[in-house]
Scaffold this motif. Structure first.
Motif, PDB file in Angstrom:
ATOM      1  N   SER A   1       0.827  -1.212   0.000  1.00  0.00           N
ATOM      2  CA  SER A   1       0.000   0.000   0.000  1.00  0.00           C
ATOM      3  C   SER A   1       0.856   1.255   0.000  1.00  0.00           C
ATOM      4  N   ALA A   2       2.032   1.198   0.627  1.00  0.00           N
ATOM      5  CA  ALA A   2       2.928   2.362   0.582  1.00  0.00           C
ATOM      6  C   ALA A   2       3.391   2.613  -0.854  1.00  0.00           C
ATOM      7  N   LYS A   3       3.707   1.523  -1.532  1.00  0.00           N
ATOM      8  CA  LYS A   3       4.171   1.635  -2.929  1.00  0.00           C
ATOM      9  C   LYS A   3       3.067   2.215  -3.806  1.00  0.00           C
ATOM     10  N   ASN A   4       1.816   1.818  -3.540  1.00  0.00           N
ATOM     11  CA  ASN A   4       0.710   2.251  -4.386  1.00  0.00           C
ATOM     12  C   ASN A   4       0.199   3.665  -4.100  1.00  0.00           C
ATOM     13  N   ARG A   5       0.680   4.288  -3.032  1.00  0.00           N
ATOM     14  CA  ARG A   5       0.235   5.669  -2.770  1.00  0.00           C
ATOM     15  C   ARG A   5       0.640   6.549  -3.959  1.00  0.00           C
TER      16      ARG A   5
ATOM     17  N   ALA B   1       9.961   6.254  -1.920  1.00  0.00           N
ATOM     18  CA  ALA B   1      10.286   7.355  -1.010  1.00  0.00           C
ATOM     19  C   ALA B   1      11.726   7.792  -1.247  1.00  0.00           C
ATOM     20  N   LYS B   2      11.964   9.082  -1.081  1.00  0.00           N
ATOM     21  CA  LYS B   2      13.325   9.581  -1.274  1.00  0.00           C
ATOM     22  C   LYS B   2      14.011   9.928   0.028  1.00  0.00           C
ATOM     23  N   GLU B   3      13.214   9.913   1.109  1.00  0.00           N
ATOM     24  CA  GLU B   3      13.801  10.231   2.414  1.00  0.00           C
ATOM     25  C   GLU B   3      13.378   9.210   3.445  1.00  0.00           C
ATOM     26  N   GLY B   4      14.345   8.835   4.298  1.00  0.00           N
ATOM     27  CA  GLY B   4      14.055   7.921   5.382  1.00  0.00           C
ATOM     28  C   GLY B   4      14.436   8.547   6.707  1.00  0.00           C
ATOM     29  N   TYR B   5      13.744   8.142   7.763  1.00  0.00           N
ATOM     30  CA  TYR B   5      14.026   8.658   9.098  1.00  0.00           C
ATOM     31  C   TYR B   5      14.171   7.506  10.065  1.00  0.00           C
ATOM     32  N   ILE B   6      15.032   7.699  11.044  1.00  0.00           N
ATOM     33  CA  ILE B   6      15.157   6.712  12.116  1.00  0.00           C
ATOM     34  C   ILE B   6      14.849   7.424  13.429  1.00  0.00           C
ATOM     35  N   TYR B   7      13.766   7.024  14.066  1.00  0.00           N
ATOM     36  CA  TYR B   7      13.365   7.654  15.328  1.00  0.00           C
ATOM     37  C   TYR B   7      13.897   6.796  16.469  1.00  0.00           C
ATOM     38  N   ILE B   8      14.921   7.297  17.156  1.00  0.00           N
ATOM     39  CA  ILE B   8      15.621   6.498  18.170  1.00  0.00           C
ATOM     40  C   ILE B   8      15.333   7.041  19.566  1.00  0.00           C
ATOM     41  N   ARG B   9      15.008   6.171  20.471  1.00  0.00           N
ATOM     42  CA  ARG B   9      14.668   6.614  21.831  1.00  0.00           C
ATOM     43  C   ARG B   9      15.841   7.367  22.458  1.00  0.00           C
ATOM     44  N   GLU B  10      15.520   8.312  23.286  1.00  0.00           N
ATOM     45  CA  GLU B  10      16.535   9.163  23.908  1.00  0.00           C
ATOM     46  C   GLU B  10      17.556   8.339  24.694  1.00  0.00           C
TER      47      GLU B  10
ATOM     48  N   ARG C   1      -4.649   7.341   8.921  1.00  0.00           N
ATOM     49  CA  ARG C   1      -3.465   6.619   9.377  1.00  0.00           C
ATOM     50  C   ARG C   1      -2.223   7.282   8.817  1.00  0.00           C
ATOM     51  N   VAL C   2      -1.075   6.992   9.465  1.00  0.00           N
ATOM     52  CA  VAL C   2       0.157   7.652   9.009  1.00  0.00           C
ATOM     53  C   VAL C   2       0.534   7.196   7.599  1.00  0.00           C
ATOM     54  N   GLY C   3       0.052   6.028   7.184  1.00  0.00           N
ATOM     55  CA  GLY C   3       0.291   5.555   5.822  1.00  0.00           C
ATOM     56  C   GLY C   3      -0.316   6.490   4.785  1.00  0.00           C
ATOM     57  N   GLU C   4      -1.383   7.188   5.191  1.00  0.00           N
ATOM     58  CA  GLU C   4      -1.989   8.181   4.288  1.00  0.00           C
ATOM     59  C   GLU C   4      -1.409   9.558   4.547  1.00  0.00           C
ATOM     60  N   ARG C   5      -1.423   9.943   5.805  1.00  0.00           N
ATOM     61  CA  ARG C   5      -0.938  11.270   6.145  1.00  0.00           C
ATOM     62  C   ARG C   5      -0.107  11.158   7.423  1.00  0.00           C
ATOM     63  N   GLY C   6       1.207  11.183   7.263  1.00  0.00           N
ATOM     64  CA  GLY C   6       2.100  11.011   8.406  1.00  0.00           C
ATOM     65  C   GLY C   6       3.037  12.183   8.554  1.00  0.00           C
ATOM     66  N   LEU C   7       4.317  11.898   8.448  1.00  0.00           N
ATOM     67  CA  LEU C   7       5.338  12.922   8.638  1.00  0.00           C
ATOM     68  C   LEU C   7       5.147  14.072   7.636  1.00  0.00           C
ATOM     69  N   PHE C   8       5.169  15.291   8.146  1.00  0.00           N
ATOM     70  CA  PHE C   8       4.939  16.498   7.331  1.00  0.00           C
ATOM     71  C   PHE C   8       3.720  16.329   6.411  1.00  0.00           C
TER      72      PHE C   8
ATOM     73  N   PRO D   1       2.349  10.630   3.101  1.00  0.00           N
ATOM     74  CA  PRO D   1       2.246   9.203   3.418  1.00  0.00           C
ATOM     75  C   PRO D   1       3.566   8.696   3.998  1.00  0.00           C
ATOM     76  N   THR D   2       3.483   7.971   5.100  1.00  0.00           N
ATOM     77  CA  THR D   2       4.694   7.542   5.800  1.00  0.00           C
ATOM     78  C   THR D   2       4.565   6.079   6.195  1.00  0.00           C
ATOM     79  N   MET D   3       5.511   5.285   5.757  1.00  0.00           N
ATOM     80  CA  MET D   3       5.492   3.875   6.138  1.00  0.00           C
ATOM     81  C   MET D   3       6.401   3.664   7.354  1.00  0.00           C
ATOM     82  N   VAL D   4       5.814   3.180   8.432  1.00  0.00           N
ATOM     83  CA  VAL D   4       6.563   2.967   9.666  1.00  0.00           C
ATOM     84  C   VAL D   4       6.741   1.473   9.904  1.00  0.00           C
ATOM     85  N   ASN D   5       7.978   1.074  10.134  1.00  0.00           N
ATOM     86  CA  ASN D   5       8.254  -0.309  10.508  1.00  0.00           C
ATOM     87  C   ASN D   5       9.239  -0.339  11.667  1.00  0.00           C
TER      88      ASN D   5
END
Ligand SMILES: Cc1cc2nc3c(=O)[nH]c(=O)nc-3n(C[C@H](O)[C@H](O)[C@H](O)COP(=O)(O)O)c2cc1C
Ligand code: SF4
Ligand code: FES
Lengths: 159, 416
Positions: free
Chosen positions: B68-72, B117-126, B195-202, B205-209
């Protein structure tokens, strides 16, 4: 602690004055403080520079537990009180710390050297019981080991 | 016989972050090369055949999310690594990030390529601050070798990665709360849609794994889905990273084949409990999951066998408690955790976690009444029915399972 405005500016610049970087900006600023706390004056300064209100900052800083709500001692001791550390008898470590420091969990020593607090699991369960002192993790704790740690920290004070 | 596996964790302790060449020599980035050569559909087909499920807890089939991320249709989308690992008893993402950072990067690049996607993020706990610093070093080195940046390895695919820090809030592991906190806001979950898959970061569509999910994809692409699937026992596919801890001789992060039994994990991998008893119960999957009593230790470690019995693979944590641990004391630590971590947005969770903790602490002091115990069940019901996010909905799970399996022991703590 009030922070030198130039240092704050450096941090702000590093994040391009972006409002969405508020959390890392506050944390980086906090890291400059010996008492691990960004006091109101500096918080208000950051708010102005990011075009936010003080209330915006207050809301964020009160939500995230990594942003301190009050000054801490020079050594901020966080004892994990989650399930694994409890199973592995963190109570013994806690009693000992309270005893030797002469404070209860949640308090700071009169000389402002140590603050003792509980914290949820920080992912050191394989070496539990574990503490963080100024964010550095120490595990496999025994009374002997804690005694040694405190002696080292107190020694560092005299240097 | 050694019951552990080394596929996802094959490069652990074999290189340090500065040694990107060693990672490459070991076979690293060959999964990315294969993906670039074979195309996005090949990647999705491989993870579907491997039957890979998300490792963040919910066990959602990975290929569905990636498809579904690919098909957005949106031109700008993001892929994100959830490294907020905060379930007490869970530390396998810590090792995956610390001991094999390039594999996570490789998995994320493959995700970007596959979904567009052209940008990836890594959210790391403090709490994993050092790991985040190291990750930044790895990102810079990967860029210097053109695994990141423009026209990666001579293709027309460009991709960049940024690491982001959490700030000590467990709830930020929930997708919408995570996005809120990355926007500089208070990290409270938002009401489900979109859902974040539709509207997430900024608002894109954002795929979170989960961290491990990306590591699995990189391994599957590197070795082929069959090689991954074959690691499992008795027809179950693949392996799982577990965080084994508590009253156990050899706590640590291990890679186990699906299909191994709980008993084998405790005794043969963990070396048994510290007092040489069998163990009384484990909590598998994290604080939000059920307790498994020793009478069920012969259960195979698989999604289906666990689900049938109301147990969870969850985050892959296995906390072992021996006979000296009172069930009510254990529940106190679990309910205290949820009280502390509730974000306070909705009443059933904010009030419910607090009241549950109070009643359980009364049980610990042998002074709870029958009425209080009944009240505990009422609170649990309303939390599961009407909490806004997964935190409140699953906070009562451990307590309810404890009443199912250890009712007699718990009722001894009730005043007559
Ligand atoms: C309260 C709460 C905390 C969560 N914490 C995490 C976490 O720390 N790491 C994680 O990967 N997923 C966490 N999740 C699950 C994520 O929301 C999400 O489902 C997951 O990252 C998806 O990745 P996956 O498909 O690879 O499992 C959490 C969920 C909830 C409700
Ligand atoms: S269930 Fe709990 S954590 Fe989730 S939104 Fe409600 S109060 Fe916040
Ligand atoms: S439970 Fe104490 S560090 Fe995880």
């Amino acid at each position: 602690m009030e922070v030198n405005k130039e240092r704050v500016e450096e941090i702000l610049e590093q994040y391009d004055f972006r409002q969405d970087a508020l959390v890392p900006i506050l944390m980086d600023t906090q890291n400059l403080c010996d008492d691990h706390y960004v006091e109101e004056e500096t918080q208000r300064y950051i708010a102005r520079r990011l075009n936010l209100t003080y209330v915006d900052i207050y809301e964020v800083s009160s939500f995230f537990s990594a942003i301190n709500k009050a000054p801490k001692g020079k050594y901020h001791i966080q004892l994990c009180d989650s399930s694994v550390c409890r199973i592995n008898k963190k109570d013994i470590i806690e009693e000992y710390l309270e005893d030797v420091l002469g404070i209860r969990v949640g308090e700071t020593t009169a000389d402002k050297m140590f603050t003792l607090e509980h914290t949820p699991c920080f992912g050191a369960c394989d070496i539990s019981p574990a503490i963080r002192i100024n964010k550095k993790v120490y595990g496999h704790l025994t009374i002997q080991k804690v005694k040694q740690l405190l002696a080292e920290l107190r020694g560092a004070k005299d240097e | 016989m050694n019951k552990t596996r080394r596929l996802i964790s094959e490069y652990f302790d074999k290189y340090t972050v500065t040694e990107i060449d060693k990672y490459i020599d070991l076979g690293g980035f060959s999964g990315l090369k294969k993906a670039l050569k074979e195309g996005p559909d090949f990647v999705i087909d491989s993870i579907q055949k491997a039957e890979l499920r998300g490792r963040g807890g919910a066990a959602f089939p990975c290929f569905k999310k990636w498809t579904s991320a690919k098909n957005r249709p949106e031109p700008v989308k993001y892929v994100l690594v959830n490294a907020d690992e905060g379930e007490p008893g869970t530390f396998k993402d810590r090792d995956l990030l610390a001991k094999d950072p390039y594999r996570i990067i490789e998995g994320l690049i493959i995700a970007g390529y596959t979904t567009g996607a052209k940008e990836g993020y890594i959210y790391i706990r403090e709490e994993y601050d050092d790991i985040r610093r190291q990750m930044n070093e790895a990102i810079a080195l990967a860029k210097s070798r053109n695994f990141l940046g423009n026209n990666i390895l001579g293709t027309d695919f460009s991709f960049s990665i940024k690491a982001y820090t959490g700030a000590g809030a467990y709830v930020c592991g929930e997708n919408t709360a995570l996005i809120e906190s990355m926007h500089g806001n208070v990290g409270r979950p938002r009401v489900k849609t979109p859902r974040v898959g539709e509207r997430g970061l900024f608002d894109k569509p954002t795929m979170v794994n989960n961290v491990e999910t990306y590591a699995c994809v990189a391994a599957i692409m590197n070795h082929g889905w069959e090689a991954y699937a074959n690691q499992g026992l008795n027809g179950h596919k693949g392996t799982k990273m577990i965080s084994l801890c508590g009253n156990i001789m050899r706590p640590g992060v291990y890679e186990v084949p699906f299909g191994i039994t709980v008993k084998e994990i405790i005794e043969e991998i963990g070396g048994g409990t510290r007092d040489l008893s069998l163990g009384k119960f484990i909590q598998s999957g994290g604080a939000s999951c059920a307790l498994i009593p020793y009478t069920h230790f012969d259960t195979p470690y698989t999604y289906d066998d666990f689900k049938k019995k109301g147990f969870d693979i969850g985050s892959g944590s296995i906390v072992v408690a021996n006979g000296n641990v009172r069930v009510v004391d254990y529940l106190s630590s679990v309910s205290g955790f949820f009280e502390h971590e509730s974000c306070g947005k909705c009443t059933p969770c904010r009030e419910g976690t607090k009241r549950m903790h109070e009643i359980i602490d009364d049980l610990c002091l042998n002074r709870a009444s029958d009425q209080q115990v009944n009240r505990l069940f009422e609170i649990a019901d309303s939390m599961m029915d009407s909490s806004l996010c997964g935190l409140g909905q699953t906070a009562p799970t451990a307590t309810l399972s404890a009443f199912k399996h250890f009712k007699e022991e718990i009722m001894e703590s009730v005043t007559k």
